[in-house]
Write an enzyme that holds these catalytic residues in place. Structure first.
Site, PDB file in Angstrom:
ATOM      1  N   LYS A 109     -11.743   2.168 -13.663  1.00 38.60           N
ATOM      2  CA  LYS A 109     -11.898   0.777 -13.198  1.00 38.60           C
ATOM      3  C   LYS A 109     -12.263  -0.126 -14.383  1.00 38.60           C
ATOM      4  O   LYS A 109     -11.790  -1.258 -14.481  1.00 38.60           O
ATOM      5  CB  LYS A 109     -12.982   0.691 -12.105  1.00 38.60           C
ATOM      6  CG  LYS A 109     -12.602   1.331 -10.783  1.00 38.60           C
ATOM      7  CD  LYS A 109     -11.398   0.690 -10.090  1.00 38.60           C
ATOM      8  CE  LYS A 109     -11.656  -0.717  -9.587  1.00 38.60           C
ATOM      9  NZ  LYS A 109     -10.527  -1.206  -8.757  1.00 38.60           N
ATOM     10  N   TYR A 141     -13.829   7.789 -12.391  1.00 34.70           N
ATOM     11  CA  TYR A 141     -13.532   6.639 -11.525  1.00 34.70           C
ATOM     12  C   TYR A 141     -13.960   5.345 -12.206  1.00 34.70           C
ATOM     13  O   TYR A 141     -13.162   4.409 -12.381  1.00 34.70           O
ATOM     14  CB  TYR A 141     -14.238   6.782 -10.168  1.00 34.70           C
ATOM     15  CG  TYR A 141     -14.309   5.482  -9.389  1.00 34.70           C
ATOM     16  CD1 TYR A 141     -13.159   4.861  -8.911  1.00 34.70           C
ATOM     17  CD2 TYR A 141     -15.542   4.849  -9.149  1.00 34.70           C
ATOM     18  CE1 TYR A 141     -13.221   3.654  -8.216  1.00 34.70           C
ATOM     19  CE2 TYR A 141     -15.614   3.653  -8.445  1.00 34.70           C
ATOM     20  CZ  TYR A 141     -14.445   3.053  -7.987  1.00 34.70           C
ATOM     21  OH  TYR A 141     -14.502   1.858  -7.305  1.00 34.70           O
ATOM     22  N   ALA A 161      -6.542   1.314  -5.223  1.00 36.85           N
ATOM     23  CA  ALA A 161      -7.177   2.150  -6.237  1.00 36.85           C
ATOM     24  C   ALA A 161      -7.463   3.516  -5.643  1.00 36.85           C
ATOM     25  O   ALA A 161      -7.532   3.674  -4.426  1.00 36.85           O
ATOM     26  CB  ALA A 161      -8.488   1.517  -6.706  1.00 36.85           C
ATOM     27  N   ASP A 171       0.843  -1.193   0.000  1.00 38.75           N
ATOM     28  CA  ASP A 171       0.000   0.000   0.000  1.00 38.75           C
ATOM     29  C   ASP A 171       0.873   1.236   0.000  1.00 38.75           C
ATOM     30  O   ASP A 171       1.856   1.308   0.737  1.00 38.75           O
ATOM     31  CB  ASP A 171      -0.924  -0.012   1.233  1.00 38.75           C
ATOM     32  CG  ASP A 171      -2.111   0.911   1.068  1.00 38.75           C
ATOM     33  OD1 ASP A 171      -1.891   2.130   0.893  1.00 38.75           O
ATOM     34  OD2 ASP A 171      -3.260   0.423   1.107  1.00 38.75           O
ATOM     35  N   LEU A 209      -6.599  -4.653  -4.692  1.00 33.98           N
ATOM     36  CA  LEU A 209      -7.640  -3.687  -4.317  1.00 33.98           C
ATOM     37  C   LEU A 209      -7.164  -2.238  -4.378  1.00 33.98           C
ATOM     38  O   LEU A 209      -7.983  -1.326  -4.261  1.00 33.98           O
ATOM     39  CB  LEU A 209      -8.138  -3.951  -2.887  1.00 33.98           C
ATOM     40  CG  LEU A 209      -8.804  -5.286  -2.623  1.00 33.98           C
ATOM     41  CD1 LEU A 209      -7.890  -6.184  -1.806  1.00 33.98           C
ATOM     42  CD2 LEU A 209     -10.132  -5.125  -1.904  1.00 33.98           C
ATOM     43  N   THR A 233     -15.701  -2.884  -9.420  1.00 33.41           N
ATOM     44  CA  THR A 233     -16.955  -2.283  -8.972  1.00 33.41           C
ATOM     45  C   THR A 233     -18.081  -2.511  -9.976  1.00 33.41           C
ATOM     46  O   THR A 233     -17.823  -2.669 -11.178  1.00 33.41           O
ATOM     47  CB  THR A 233     -16.741  -0.767  -8.786  1.00 33.41           C
ATOM     48  OG1 THR A 233     -17.990  -0.117  -8.663  1.00 33.41           O
ATOM     49  CG2 THR A 233     -16.033  -0.147  -9.979  1.00 33.41           C
ATOM     50  N   ASP A 234     -19.313  -2.461  -9.491  1.00 34.44           N
ATOM     51  CA  ASP A 234     -20.460  -2.538 -10.412  1.00 34.44           C
ATOM     52  C   ASP A 234     -20.633  -1.245 -11.211  1.00 34.44           C
ATOM     53  O   ASP A 234     -21.393  -1.203 -12.175  1.00 34.44           O
ATOM     54  CB  ASP A 234     -21.755  -2.882  -9.659  1.00 34.44           C
ATOM     55  CG  ASP A 234     -22.163  -1.840  -8.620  1.00 34.44           C
ATOM     56  OD1 ASP A 234     -21.394  -0.883  -8.379  1.00 34.44           O
ATOM     57  OD2 ASP A 234     -23.258  -1.984  -8.035  1.00 34.44           O
ATOM     58  N   GLU A 235     -19.898  -0.188 -10.804  1.00 31.57           N
ATOM     59  CA  GLU A 235     -20.061   1.092 -11.508  1.00 31.57           C
ATOM     60  C   GLU A 235     -19.559   1.024 -12.947  1.00 31.57           C
ATOM     61  O   GLU A 235     -19.885   1.885 -13.755  1.00 31.57           O
ATOM     62  CB  GLU A 235     -19.369   2.218 -10.735  1.00 31.57           C
ATOM     63  CG  GLU A 235     -19.960   2.381  -9.349  1.00 31.57           C
ATOM     64  CD  GLU A 235     -19.521   3.651  -8.618  1.00 31.57           C
ATOM     65  OE1 GLU A 235     -19.235   4.654  -9.292  1.00 31.57           O
ATOM     66  OE2 GLU A 235     -19.489   3.609  -7.376  1.00 31.57           O
ATOM     67  N   THR A 260      -1.971   6.449   0.566  1.00 25.55           N
ATOM     68  CA  THR A 260      -2.539   7.739   0.161  1.00 25.55           C
ATOM     69  C   THR A 260      -3.385   8.224   1.342  1.00 25.55           C
ATOM     70  O   THR A 260      -3.437   7.571   2.395  1.00 25.55           O
ATOM     71  CB  THR A 260      -3.454   7.579  -1.063  1.00 25.55           C
ATOM     72  OG1 THR A 260      -4.605   6.795  -0.668  1.00 25.55           O
ATOM     73  CG2 THR A 260      -2.741   6.890  -2.221  1.00 25.55           C
TER      74      THR A 260
END
Ligand code: NAD
Length: 363
Positions: free
Chosen positions: A170, A166, A82, A32, A80, A141-143, A35
């Site tokens: 993704k 975003y 992001a 990591d 993960l 993501t489902d986005e 951020t």
């Protein structure tokens, strides 16, 4: 088993790591960059465990990522890391392209070289997350599917139609992962999940923002008329689904993960207010009901109206279902924020960041 988790100091990554350390005998390496969204306080329950290692590394740094693979020789990577906040992607998309697209590319290249260097085994073994093999799990993501409209559900076959920088970043990373499997044979699995909520979520996201603002008597900003629908999943349910897909998912496949909990944003905010009304006798600023703090603000540009996941593939093929209903999960979440004021305080006053900057070390 040895796994690298990227973004393990974030909301979902830390839930995965807590779960793996507390409920398995795996060794976990958390990669990591730390951020603003990375918070090592979220791992305080497990960070002293000898099976846990922290590497402060930017996933865009190819040299460091290669070193991490070389030194740790993992059996799996769960990715993960992001930039994850839609509003920030509208204000400054550059970091999203950098981390979500180039960072994923950097990991894929390093993972491919590492996987190709593993000794050849009998067919298929190299693609198992076990002592003989390696597997790359990309968390998304489902986005990426865009705006659903009033009816229907996202399936794994839904076309990609991202709306925000975003979700576009993704979507790009999903495509890269899929192509590294098809073109180069890298053993990958992808998961696309709906909105998560639960303990340790950074208070820029809807649910913790509303809880913490309400406790301070601050406005509860709701975009537009609050009618946007999201499908909420408790973070520990997501963590368990991720581990299941990592171990049992079929290589090259995508699995949608969702909570079957469709709620409008305004309903979520009102529910939080009602629960807090029952728990907090002395309310701030002389208000009688937390709902008095609800303030409608200009809608987010490009705001998707509805997301909802059809999670029948993961249910049928891997026997996964969420354990937490929204009613019980939101109560647990509110109780967690009420009983972890120190974690909240250190996030709100920035001390979680200042201290680690002073550490000057990756260990
Ligand atoms: P988060 O913002 O809480 O955490 C992200 C973590 O990634 C942080 O610890 C941060 O320090 C780290 N990071 C960022 N850039 C990095 C870089 N360049 N190198 C190394 N580390 C870096 O995010 P989250 O909510 O835990 O989401 C995790 C993943 O799950 C993301 O990929 C996100 O797209 C996906 N996801 C999130 C949700 C949700 O509701 N939160 C839903 C579905 C999917």
């Amino acid at each position: 088993m040895k796994i690298i988790v990227t973004g393990g100091a974030g909301f979902i990554g830390s839930a995965v790591i807590r779960h793996l350390i507390q409920h398995s005998d795996w060794q976990v390496i958390n990669v990591d960059k730390l951020t603003y969204a990375g918070n090592l306080d979220s791992l305080s329950e497990v960070s002293a465990n000898p099976r846990y290692t922290f590497e402060q590394v930017d996933i865009c740094d190819a040299v460091e990522i290669k070193r991490v693979f070389r030194e740790h020789r993992p059996h799996a990577m769960m990715h993960l890391a992001a930039e994850s906040h839609v509003d920030r992607s509208i204000d400054g998309p550059g970091e999203f392209i950098q981390t979500n697209v180039l960072g994923t590319y950097t990991l894929l290249q390093a993972a491919l070289a590492y996987w190709q260097s593993l000794p050849a085994n009998e067919a298929g073994k190299k693609a198992q997350p076990n002592k003989d093999g390696f597997r790359f799990h990309h968390v998304s993501t489902d986005e990426v599917y865009g705006d659903l409209g009033a009816s229907g559900f996202f399936t794994e076959e839904s076309p990609y139609d991202p709306s925000s920088p975003y979700s576009a970043s993704k979507a790009s990373s999903d495509h890269l992962v899929r192509s590294w499997h098809r073109t180069f044979g890298l053993p990958t699995v992808i998961t696309n999940c709906s909105n998560n909520y639960g303990p340790y979520q950074f208070p820029e996201k809807l649910i913790p923002l509303m809880i913490l603002n309400a406790l301070e008597g601050l406005a509860l900003p709701v975009y537009g008329n609050g009618s946007q629908v999201r499908d909420w999943l408790y973070v520990d349910d997501h963590a368990q689904a991720l581990i299941k897909v990592l171990i049992e998912g079929a290589i090259g496949q995508t699995y949608n993960i969702g909570g079957h909990n469709e709620k409008t944003n305004i309903d979520v905010v009102r529910t939080i207010c009602d629960i807090l009304n029952g728990k907090i006798e002395r309310k701030p600023n002389g208000i009688k009901d937390f709902k008095e703090l609800i303030t409608y603000v200009d809608d987010r540009p490009g705001h998707d109206v509805r997301y909802a996941i059809d999670a029948s593939k993961i249910k049928q093929s891997l026997n996964w279902e969420p354990q937490e209903s929204f009613d019980s999960g939101i109560l647990k979440t509110i109780d967690w924020y009420l009983s972890h004021s120190e974690w909240c305080q250190r996030v709100q006053d920035g001390s979680y960041q200042r201290e680690r900057l002073g550490q000057g070390s990756c260990d």
